[in-house]
Design an enzyme around this catalytic site. Structure first.
Site, PDB file in Angstrom:
ATOM      1  N   GLU A 226      16.120  -1.247 -29.258  1.00  0.00           N
ATOM      2  CA  GLU A 226      15.529  -0.163 -30.045  1.00  0.00           C
ATOM      3  C   GLU A 226      14.996   0.908 -29.106  1.00  0.00           C
ATOM      4  OE1 GLU A 226      12.846  -1.261 -33.255  1.00  0.00           O
ATOM      5  OE2 GLU A 226      11.971   0.751 -33.271  1.00  0.00           O
ATOM      6  N   ARG A 304       2.243  -4.046 -37.118  1.00  0.00           N
ATOM      7  CA  ARG A 304       2.942  -4.919 -38.066  1.00  0.00           C
ATOM      8  C   ARG A 304       2.346  -6.336 -38.051  1.00  0.00           C
ATOM      9  NH1 ARG A 304       7.499  -4.849 -41.551  1.00  0.00           N
ATOM     10  NH2 ARG A 304       8.324  -2.833 -40.978  1.00  0.00           N
ATOM     11  N   GLU A 705      15.468  -9.058 -40.988  1.00  0.00           N
ATOM     12  CA  GLU A 705      14.414  -9.754 -40.250  1.00  0.00           C
ATOM     13  C   GLU A 705      13.760 -10.922 -40.991  1.00  0.00           C
ATOM     14  OE1 GLU A 705      12.722  -5.775 -39.632  1.00  0.00           O
ATOM     15  OE2 GLU A 705      12.042  -6.544 -37.704  1.00  0.00           O
TER      16      GLU A 705
HETATM   17  N1  MTE Z   1      22.041  -9.446 -36.937  1.00  0.00           N
HETATM   18  C1  MTE Z   1      22.933  -9.417 -35.931  1.00  0.00           C
HETATM   19  N2  MTE Z   1      24.096 -10.054 -36.090  1.00  0.00           N
HETATM   20  N3  MTE Z   1      22.674  -8.760 -34.760  1.00  0.00           N
HETATM   21  C2  MTE Z   1      21.475  -8.111 -34.554  1.00  0.00           C
HETATM   22  O1  MTE Z   1      21.254  -7.523 -33.494  1.00  0.00           O
HETATM   23  N4  MTE Z   1      19.265  -7.528 -35.509  1.00  0.00           N
HETATM   24  C3  MTE Z   1      18.227  -7.905 -36.448  1.00  0.00           C
HETATM   25  C4  MTE Z   1      18.805  -8.029 -37.849  1.00  0.00           C
HETATM   26  N5  MTE Z   1      19.983  -8.839 -37.848  1.00  0.00           N
HETATM   27  C5  MTE Z   1      20.504  -8.139 -35.608  1.00  0.00           C
HETATM   28  C6  MTE Z   1      20.855  -8.812 -36.801  1.00  0.00           C
HETATM   29  C7  MTE Z   1      17.123  -6.957 -36.484  1.00  0.00           C
HETATM   30  S1  MTE Z   1      15.892  -7.086 -35.331  1.00  0.00           S
HETATM   31  C8  MTE Z   1      17.037  -5.991 -37.440  1.00  0.00           C
HETATM   32  S2  MTE Z   1      15.724  -4.942 -37.529  1.00  0.00           S
HETATM   33  C9  MTE Z   1      18.087  -5.807 -38.436  1.00  0.00           C
HETATM   34  O2  MTE Z   1      19.169  -6.715 -38.284  1.00  0.00           O
HETATM   35  C10 MTE Z   1      18.632  -4.391 -38.315  1.00  0.00           C
HETATM   36  O3  MTE Z   1      19.674  -4.135 -39.172  1.00  0.00           O
HETATM   37  P1  MTE Z   1      19.436  -3.784 -40.727  1.00  0.00           P
HETATM   38  O4  MTE Z   1      18.348  -2.776 -40.778  1.00  0.00           O
HETATM   39  O5  MTE Z   1      20.752  -3.252 -41.135  1.00  0.00           O
HETATM   40  O6  MTE Z   1      19.068  -5.047 -41.395  1.00  0.00           O
HETATM   41  N1  HPA Z   2       9.915  -1.937 -37.469  1.00  0.00           N
HETATM   42  C1  HPA Z   2      10.846  -1.923 -36.516  1.00  0.00           C
HETATM   43  N2  HPA Z   2      10.939  -0.989 -35.623  1.00  0.00           N
HETATM   44  C2  HPA Z   2      10.041  -0.020 -35.648  1.00  0.00           C
HETATM   45  C3  HPA Z   2       9.041   0.028 -36.603  1.00  0.00           C
HETATM   46  C4  HPA Z   2       8.971  -0.989 -37.568  1.00  0.00           C
HETATM   47  O1  HPA Z   2       8.113  -1.012 -38.461  1.00  0.00           O
HETATM   48  N3  HPA Z   2       8.294   1.110 -36.359  1.00  0.00           N
HETATM   49  C5  HPA Z   2       8.849   1.689 -35.269  1.00  0.00           C
HETATM   50  N4  HPA Z   2       9.897   1.023 -34.842  1.00  0.00           N
HETATM   51 MO1  MOS Z   3      14.472  -4.968 -35.490  1.00  0.00          MO
HETATM   52  S1  MOS Z   3      12.986  -5.859 -34.355  1.00  0.00           S
HETATM   53  O1  MOS Z   3      13.341  -3.889 -36.273  1.00  0.00           O
HETATM   54  O2  MOS Z   3      15.255  -4.034 -34.324  1.00  0.00           O
END
Ligand code: MTE
Ligand code: HPA
Ligand code: MOS
Length: 756
Positions: A226, A304, A705
């Site tokens: 990120e 968070r 998550e």
């Molecule tokens: N799933 C896979 N296969 N690879 C990833 O890197 N990241 C996770 C989750 N699932 C991840 C994953 C994290 S930390 C987050 S925040 C969300 O996917 C981000 O994607 P989304 O917002 O589309 O759910």
């Molecule tokens: N979640 C994940 N990533 C972030 C957030 C959050 O709430 N705020 C800033 N980066």
């Molecule tokens: Mo997920 S820890 O918000 O990239």
């Protein structure tokens, strides 16, 4: 619908950063990083390395054309060390060479003289010495001081959780190519293309419009990309500007593990108070977060932790304080759950401690205090709760009473094997906690042959967001999915993106896509109405056929598209979405920060070998609140992956830094992640289908998550198995519960002797 990447993934044809064909003249970069966690730099000697054949240039902070700064939330993180080093792994110099091999050989010839300074690795020590990244934060609901007087029982304790290595299969990396007029095109393995663009702009001094970031997909991010992808992109950008040649850096696994930050470890003091009938009346917690040597995303993660400090429970009186403690570890960062899991572990520990002391099952206290619709959380948001439906459905579907009876019988019949069970409810808020980040854009083009291309700010990292975006467009326009392509994420097509994070990527970018497609659909319907001589309201498009008043016409999708173009009407649209209703006032620490919450309950059973301290996870059976899933296959995959990642964090993944701040678990020989042999034998997922009018895309709730937190249940199931072998054992709440710790907890008397 299957994940659109599944075919190319299984054939090994999907393109990741290191698969991009290299351009002639490309240089390879490698970092010389600090082996000392804290000290002042006396001298850096690059003369021997510079002399090597094939070494083109060695960069230090002196070569930076803009600012030596990559801090995101707070500008407190230099790209290159100048006069001080703050953590082991901090970049000091960058070698640019004709090959990857030469670059790494040259790194070994660089030397540095550092005068050591005192090293802090422990957050409590950092706090005692006033070493903080930001002032502490405090969430208050009701009045705990008054509430303690009403409590029949009060318990206090300490709970610790350790870090976690992201271990994305694709390591960090970037590839920067000089472009016309002094600009740069950068391929980056990042969750945040705009964050990379900003960091590169700051470090190089170029305006953002000179910097194009392109991301096809990541081999996993999990939060680790990120903000922390910025470093490698900035290094490559600088190299490309200085040498006027393309520069590529794809980290080796051990470099990645050593130089990047991980999940923030926390140590927390808690106090919980209950009424005589086990209502939780009051809860206090003071969270000490280990931020590492710079703020990175830790301030947002800290927040968070507070948002989730009461997990899935209603507690009328809460005082939660969170302190971000600066140490000399690599800056810790986002990791699936973003501080939420660290908060939720503590309230579960507090409840378990109360239950053990009171001689009741933890589930009695848990179920008694589950959130109900209308309950207020410590930050002022009133919830629409699915906590009780999830819990009750789990108890019923998985026949909890029978399960417990079987476990009791097993434990009575076995001396050296014991089973343990736990229930783990979850509640996770969906939206970036920083309100302004909750916006997204999509660019949709329809070509004259009827095919469609979509660009959004979403980054595909395995979570299936591109598939969901494609589904949104196919549904709105009612065309075959084969007509649609989702393009790479590119800052020239979509500007000012929020990172793909907070589980909100499909909600935000899916909505933006929906808005763009609906605008195009309206335009197409108007053209069809004119062509067919009917009113636009009577037009529908279904499976690529235009209907008027419910009757099919001769007008096909392809014909309609070309007709629209021939009339000089645009077949392109840019959609913008910003989540409505959300707000948060940091001065009051109150508001409505989340679009909605996701709920669930997991039942975990484990079998413990009481001679060896080893355990197997028999089953995790869970009920999860999907809303109305738009892609059950992908969502199931997210649950399984998140759960296993959470189990890894809670059981076997042990990040070890020594007192000198050096990472000891620096390779996969010393850092163990779950494999196919250690995952639960059974994972059973029941969908709680809900239709609440929340802000999820097509009511399909975010799923990325939340499931990680089900893994916390494994920790407490193991604890219960230990106590069934040795009821006197009361191990510290100190995750991960590695087999070593479990063995010591089974035999506390021997552990004490051993420790002396
Ligand atoms: N799933 C896979 N296969 N690879 C990833 O890197 N990241 C996770 C989750 N699932 C991840 C994953 C994290 S930390 C987050 S925040 C969300 O996917 C981000 O994607 P989304 O917002 O589309 O759910
Ligand atoms: N979640 C994940 N990533 C972030 C957030 C959050 O709430 N705020 C800033 N980066
Ligand atoms: Mo997920 S820890 O918000 O990239």
């Amino acid at each position: 619908m299957k994940n659109i990447d599944s075919y190319s993934h299984t054939r090994g044809e999907s393109v990741y950063l290191d698969d991009i064909p290299v351009v002639q003249g490309t240089l390879y970069a490698a970092c010389f990083d600090s082996q000392i966690a804290h000290g002042s730099i006396e001298h850096v000697d690059i003369t021997e390395a510079e002399k090597m054949v094939g070494v083109v240039r060695i960069l230090t902070y002196k070569d930076i054309t803009g600012q030596n700064q990559i801090g995101g939330i707070i500008p407190d993180e230099p790209l290159f060390a100048e006069h001080h080093v703050h953590f082991c792994g901090m970049p000091i110099a960058l070698v640019l060479a004709e090959s990857d091999e030469i670059a790494r050989k040259a790194v070994k010839k660089i030397s540095v003289q550092i005068t050591p300074l005192p090293i802090i690795t422990n957050p409590r020590e950092a706090f005692a010495k006033g070493s903080l990244t930001i002032p502490s934060r405090k969430f208050v609901l009701g009045n705990t001081e008054d509430a303690w007087k009403q409590c029949a029982y009060i318990f206090e304790g300490v709970a610790n959780t350790n870090g976690q290595e992201h271990l994305y299969i694709e390591t960090q990396g970037a590839y920067a190519l000089p472009a016309e007029q002094g600009g740069l095109k950068i391929y980056s393995s990042t969750q945040g293309p705009t964050a990379v663009q900003r960091a590169v702009s700051k470090v190089t001094g170029l305006p953002m419009h000179q910097i194009e970031i392109d991301v096809t997909r990541l081999g996993g991010g999990f939060g680790g990309k990120e903000d922390q992808a910025n470093t490698w992109a900035a290094l490559c950008a600088l190299g490309a500007l200085v040498t006027k040649r393309p520069v590529k850096y794809s980290l080796h696994r051990m470099e990645d593990m050593r130089m990047t930050g991980k999940r923030n470890p926390y140590t927390t003091d808690y106090k919980i108070g209950l009424s005589s009938d086990f209502s939780i009346l009051a809860y206090e917690a003071t969270f000490y977060q280990n931020s590492g040597a710079a703020a990175d995303l830790s301030p947002a993660i800290l927040e968070r932790t507070l948002f989730h400090c009461t997990n899935s429970y209603y507690i009328p009186n809460v005082t939660a304080t969170a302190i971000s403690c600066k140490t000399h570890l690599p800056p810790n960062t986002a990791f699936r759950g973003f501080g939420g899991p660290q908060g939720m572990f503590v309230i579960e520990a507090a409840i378990v401690q109360a239950a053990e002391k009171l001689g009741v099952d933890a589930k009695i206290i848990q179920s008694k205090n589950l959130l109900q619709t209308g309950n207020e959380l410590p930050y002022g948001q009133k919830v629409v709760s699915e906590a009780i439906p999830c819990w009750e459905k789990a108890v019923k579907t998985y026949q909890l009473a029978e399960l417990e009876a079987q476990i009791n019988q097993f434990n009575n019949n076995n001396k050296w094997l014991k089973k343990g069970l736990s229930l783990m409810p979850i509640c996770f808020g969906i939206s970036f906690t920083n309100t302004l980040m909750n916006q997204a854009r999509a660019l949709v083009h329809i070509y004259t042959d009827g095919s469609i291309v979509i660009s959004t700010g979403a980054v595909e990292m395995g979570q299936g967001v591109n598939t969901k975006i494609l589904q949104v467009a196919a549904h709105i326009l009612s065309v075959s999915t084969s007509r649609i392509k989702v393009n790479s994420t590119n800052t020239y097509r979509i500007a000012n993106t929020s990172p793909s994070a907070a589980s909100a990527t499909a909600d935000l970018n899916g909505r933006a896509t929906q808005i763009a497609c609906e605008a195009l659909l309206d335009r197409l319907k108007n053209v069809a109405a004119t062509e067919l001589n009917v009113l636009p309201e009577t037009i529908t498009i279904l499976n690529e056929i235009v209907y008027a008043n419910g009757e099919p016409t001769d007008l096909s999708w392809e014909k309609l598209v070309i007709t629209t173009h021939n009339k000089r009407i645009s077949l392109s649209e840019h959609g913008h979405y910003a989540t409505p209703e959300i707000h948060f006032d940091k001065t009051k620490e109150k508001g409505h920060p989340f679009a909605y919450h996701v709920y669930g309950t997991a039942i975990t059973t484990v079998t413990l070998d009481c001679l060896r301290g080893t355990y197997t996870i028999d089953a995790v059976q869970l009920v999860h609140d999907f809303g109305t899933s738009m892609n059950p296959l992908i969502d199931r995959g997210q649950i399984e992956g998140g759960l296993v990642q959470g189990i890894g964090w809670m059981t076997m993944e042990e990040v070890v830094y020594d007192a000198a701040g050096k990472l000891r678990s620096n390779a996969l020989s010393t850092y163990k992640v779950p494999d196919i042999y250690s995952v639960p034998s059974v994972i059973d997922i029941t969908f709680l289908e809900t239709v609440q009018d929340n802000l999820a895309i097509f009511k399909s709730k975010a799923v990325g998550e939340p499931p990680l937190m089900y893994g916390i249940g494994t920790y407490f199931a193991i604890r219960n198995a230990i106590r069934s072998f040795n009821p006197a054992s009361c191990p510290a709440f100190d995750a991960p519960f590695t087999p070593e710790k479990v063995l010591l907890a089974l035999y506390p008397e021997k552990a004490n002797a051993y420790n002396q």
